[in-house]
Scaffold this motif. Structure first.
Motif, PDB file in Angstrom:
ATOM      1  N   UNK A 115      48.170 -46.777 -30.321  1.00  0.00           N
ATOM      2  CA  UNK A 115      47.108 -47.128 -30.748  1.00  0.00           C
ATOM      3  C   UNK A 115      46.005 -45.950 -31.133  1.00  0.00           C
ATOM      4  N   UNK A 116      46.596 -44.529 -32.156  1.00  0.00           N
ATOM      5  CA  UNK A 116      46.406 -43.199 -31.469  1.00  0.00           C
ATOM      6  C   UNK A 116      45.771 -43.143 -33.387  1.00  0.00           C
ATOM      7  N   UNK A 117      45.116 -41.600 -33.393  1.00  0.00           N
ATOM      8  CA  UNK A 117      45.330 -41.160 -35.284  1.00  0.00           C
ATOM      9  C   UNK A 117      45.780 -39.847 -34.680  1.00  0.00           C
ATOM     10  N   UNK A 118      47.022 -39.807 -35.123  1.00  0.00           N
ATOM     11  CA  UNK A 118      46.855 -37.764 -35.599  1.00  0.00           C
ATOM     12  C   UNK A 118      46.250 -37.606 -36.828  1.00  0.00           C
ATOM     13  N   UNK A 119      45.478 -35.799 -36.474  1.00  0.00           N
ATOM     14  CA  UNK A 119      45.161 -35.509 -37.177  1.00  0.00           C
ATOM     15  C   UNK A 119      45.641 -34.484 -37.863  1.00  0.00           C
ATOM     16  N   UNK A 120      45.873 -33.339 -38.602  1.00  0.00           N
ATOM     17  CA  UNK A 120      47.082 -32.523 -39.427  1.00  0.00           C
ATOM     18  C   UNK A 120      46.364 -31.835 -40.402  1.00  0.00           C
ATOM     19  N   UNK A 121      45.529 -30.662 -40.366  1.00  0.00           N
ATOM     20  CA  UNK A 121      45.060 -29.927 -41.400  1.00  0.00           C
ATOM     21  C   UNK A 121      46.020 -29.168 -42.606  1.00  0.00           C
ATOM     22  N   UNK A 122      45.991 -29.333 -43.061  1.00  0.00           N
ATOM     23  CA  UNK A 122      46.471 -29.094 -44.287  1.00  0.00           C
ATOM     24  C   UNK A 122      46.696 -28.058 -46.011  1.00  0.00           C
ATOM     25  N   UNK A 123      47.449 -27.423 -46.590  1.00  0.00           N
ATOM     26  CA  UNK A 123      46.709 -26.555 -47.215  1.00  0.00           C
ATOM     27  C   UNK A 123      45.564 -27.092 -48.383  1.00  0.00           C
ATOM     28  N   UNK A 124      45.466 -26.135 -48.958  1.00  0.00           N
ATOM     29  CA  UNK A 124      43.681 -26.512 -49.731  1.00  0.00           C
ATOM     30  C   UNK A 124      44.594 -27.652 -50.753  1.00  0.00           C
ATOM     31  N   UNK A 125      46.131 -27.093 -51.508  1.00  0.00           N
ATOM     32  CA  UNK A 125      47.264 -28.052 -52.387  1.00  0.00           C
ATOM     33  C   UNK A 125      47.946 -29.011 -51.670  1.00  0.00           C
ATOM     34  N   UNK A 133      46.694 -26.175 -37.238  1.00  0.00           N
ATOM     35  CA  UNK A 133      45.638 -26.789 -36.509  1.00  0.00           C
ATOM     36  C   UNK A 133      46.146 -28.514 -36.321  1.00  0.00           C
ATOM     37  N   UNK A 134      46.088 -29.348 -35.727  1.00  0.00           N
ATOM     38  CA  UNK A 134      47.141 -30.179 -34.500  1.00  0.00           C
ATOM     39  C   UNK A 134      45.576 -30.714 -34.190  1.00  0.00           C
ATOM     40  N   UNK A 135      45.242 -32.046 -34.281  1.00  0.00           N
ATOM     41  CA  UNK A 135      44.463 -32.386 -33.456  1.00  0.00           C
ATOM     42  C   UNK A 135      44.522 -34.446 -33.201  1.00  0.00           C
ATOM     43  N   UNK A 136      43.704 -34.680 -32.284  1.00  0.00           N
ATOM     44  CA  UNK A 136      43.965 -36.348 -32.795  1.00  0.00           C
ATOM     45  C   UNK A 136      42.514 -36.881 -32.578  1.00  0.00           C
ATOM     46  N   UNK A 137      42.583 -37.972 -33.116  1.00  0.00           N
ATOM     47  CA  UNK A 137      41.325 -39.549 -33.286  1.00  0.00           C
ATOM     48  C   UNK A 137      39.801 -39.034 -33.330  1.00  0.00           C
ATOM     49  N   UNK A 138      39.549 -37.577 -33.700  1.00  0.00           N
ATOM     50  CA  UNK A 138      38.487 -36.851 -34.614  1.00  0.00           C
ATOM     51  C   UNK A 138      38.713 -35.843 -36.040  1.00  0.00           C
ATOM     52  N   UNK A 139      37.645 -35.922 -36.593  1.00  0.00           N
ATOM     53  CA  UNK A 139      38.198 -34.733 -37.555  1.00  0.00           C
ATOM     54  C   UNK A 139      36.749 -34.242 -37.960  1.00  0.00           C
ATOM     55  N   UNK A 140      37.005 -32.939 -38.010  1.00  0.00           N
ATOM     56  CA  UNK A 140      35.766 -32.093 -38.196  1.00  0.00           C
ATOM     57  C   UNK A 140      36.421 -31.579 -39.418  1.00  0.00           C
ATOM     58  N   UNK A 141      34.580 -31.889 -40.210  1.00  0.00           N
ATOM     59  CA  UNK A 141      34.547 -31.135 -41.766  1.00  0.00           C
ATOM     60  C   UNK A 141      33.686 -30.216 -41.724  1.00  0.00           C
ATOM     61  N   UNK A 142      32.904 -29.603 -43.119  1.00  0.00           N
ATOM     62  CA  UNK A 142      31.983 -29.363 -43.332  1.00  0.00           C
ATOM     63  C   UNK A 142      31.256 -30.176 -44.227  1.00  0.00           C
ATOM     64  N   UNK A 143      30.220 -29.635 -44.144  1.00  0.00           N
ATOM     65  CA  UNK A 143      29.139 -31.235 -44.621  1.00  0.00           C
ATOM     66  C   UNK A 143      28.860 -30.481 -46.101  1.00  0.00           C
ATOM     67  N   UNK A 144      29.102 -31.696 -46.742  1.00  0.00           N
ATOM     68  CA  UNK A 144      28.305 -30.971 -48.311  1.00  0.00           C
ATOM     69  C   UNK A 144      29.611 -31.413 -49.720  1.00  0.00           C
ATOM     70  N   UNK A 145      30.939 -31.302 -48.330  1.00  0.00           N
ATOM     71  CA  UNK A 145      31.920 -30.990 -49.277  1.00  0.00           C
ATOM     72  C   UNK A 145      33.272 -31.825 -49.324  1.00  0.00           C
ATOM     73  N   UNK A 146      33.270 -32.378 -50.265  1.00  0.00           N
ATOM     74  CA  UNK A 146      34.780 -33.612 -50.129  1.00  0.00           C
ATOM     75  C   UNK A 146      35.901 -32.962 -49.584  1.00  0.00           C
ATOM     76  N   UNK A 147      37.003 -34.465 -49.218  1.00  0.00           N
ATOM     77  CA  UNK A 147      37.754 -33.200 -48.425  1.00  0.00           C
ATOM     78  C   UNK A 147      39.010 -34.471 -48.322  1.00  0.00           C
ATOM     79  N   UNK A 148      40.014 -34.253 -48.622  1.00  0.00           N
ATOM     80  CA  UNK A 148      40.869 -34.758 -49.686  1.00  0.00           C
ATOM     81  C   UNK A 148      41.423 -35.478 -48.012  1.00  0.00           C
ATOM     82  N   UNK A 149      41.879 -36.943 -48.011  1.00  0.00           N
ATOM     83  CA  UNK A 149      42.817 -37.412 -46.977  1.00  0.00           C
ATOM     84  C   UNK A 149      43.864 -37.863 -47.560  1.00  0.00           C
ATOM     85  N   UNK A 150      44.748 -37.876 -46.628  1.00  0.00           N
ATOM     86  CA  UNK A 150      46.272 -37.876 -47.370  1.00  0.00           C
ATOM     87  C   UNK A 150      46.689 -38.990 -46.012  1.00  0.00           C
ATOM     88  N   UNK A 151      46.878 -40.971 -46.336  1.00  0.00           N
ATOM     89  CA  UNK A 151      47.162 -41.202 -44.857  1.00  0.00           C
ATOM     90  C   UNK A 151      48.446 -41.625 -45.312  1.00  0.00           C
TER      91      UNK A 151
END
Length: 324
Positions: A115-125, A133-151
């Protein structure tokens, strides 16, 4: 009452929206609540009206035909109008929230585990990993910009939901669902698995940290780098202890010989907000307790009980805390 409300103070909420999509969903939610309450109130009043009149028995009632036709027609028309309004309004909001107004510059792959989240930052496309960049259980995003999520999911169906930023999306095994989020103001936003997935479903929390673009770029550059080398003798001993322990069978620390993939990537664990997918705040004491006996904190997780000697555990904690 206040004590009960305080207990839910950190729970995800749809009321404090921090983005335009979430605000639209909140307004839709209130409209649905108001309409539902109005319907219940009207029906209640209509049911109470006969109680103020003389109720005739069936035997006393005149035998007429068509006497109830008009109320039935009125009820059907009103019900149909309400349902059509709700359908159209909901469809407009959901279609408007389906795609961002601008093309996202950032894509993040989120994989649900029990019961945890794996987070992987991808290329723009979103085609491949290019930022390491690999992380877990938290996502960092820039303010005011849409971020595509692939779940997607590694085991059962999970549900990614950060109510202050967007609606929810299912994470299904063998399938990738595309989604997007945006935060219009900086802050930390709590998300939750919203699809029952087993024993620790309630303890599957994810945090979204919204930062200014310069702060995000600084964070991303730090995360892209391999783990920092130990700076003190205790940290060096801790690194050797970690690499000699069963930890390496499940966890990766980039830049070292640890390359396990069953558990979260620990390359920069020292800078994370929580442990165990939001179960504990990230402090040395909590980290020690988690490593020593995670089953006593979050029963059912894959993390086994290690029973390390206290001296060894102390060294490993010093090393992991240095991984910022």
């Amino acid at each position: 009452m206040w004590l009960a409300m305080a207990a839910c103070a950190r729970a995800p909420s749809t009321l404090g929206s921090a983005s335009q999509p979430a605000h639209q969903l909140t307004v839709l939610q209130w409209w649905l609540i108001i309409i539902a309450l109005a319907v219940v109130l009207i029906i209640g009043v209509l049911l109470l009206i006969p109680l103020r009149r003389r109720i005739r028995t069936v035997a006393d009632a005149p035998l007429t035909s068509g006497g109830t036709t008009t109320p039935i027609i009125i009820g059907v028309v009103i019900s149909a109008a309400i349902l059509i309004f709700v359908f159209i309004y909901s469809a407009v909001v959901l279609v408007d929230d389906a795609k961002p107004s601008t093309v996202p510059r950032l894509a993040v792959k989120v994989t649900g585990h029990r019961w945890w989240w794996e987070v992987e930052y991808l290329a723009a496309d979103s085609s491949n990993v290019d930022q390491d960049v690999m992380g877990a259980n938290e996502i960092h995003i820039p303010v005011g910009e849409p971020v595509r999520i692939l779940g997607t999911s590694a085991d059962v169906i999970h549900d990614f939901w950060v109510p202050q930023l967007q609606g929810k999306i299912d994470l299904e095994p063998g399938r990738t669902n595309v989604f997007w989020i945006r935060a219009d103001k900086p802050g930390r936003y709590r998300g939750q698995c919203a699809e029952y997935c087993g024993l620790q479903h309630a303890h599957m929390i994810i945090w979204v940290v919204a930062q200014s673009r310069p702060e995000f770029e600084k964070w991303l550059a730090r995360e892209r780098a391999p783990a920092p080398a130990p700076a003190t003798p205790l940290e060096k001993e801790g690194q050797q202890a970690f690499l000699s322990a069963p930890c390496v069978l499940c966890h990766t620390i980039r830049g070292t010989g640890a390359g396990g993939v069953l558990g979260p990537d620990l390359t920069h664990i020292g800078s994370r907000l929580t442990l165990g997918a939001g179960t504990l705040t990230n402090t040395p004491g909590n980290l020690a307790g988690w490593i020593e006996n995670a089953q006593s904190i979050k029963p059912g997780v894959d993390m086994p009980r290690l029973d390390l000697p206290p001296a060894t555990l102390h060294k490993i904690i010093a090393y992991l805390e240095s991984l910022n």
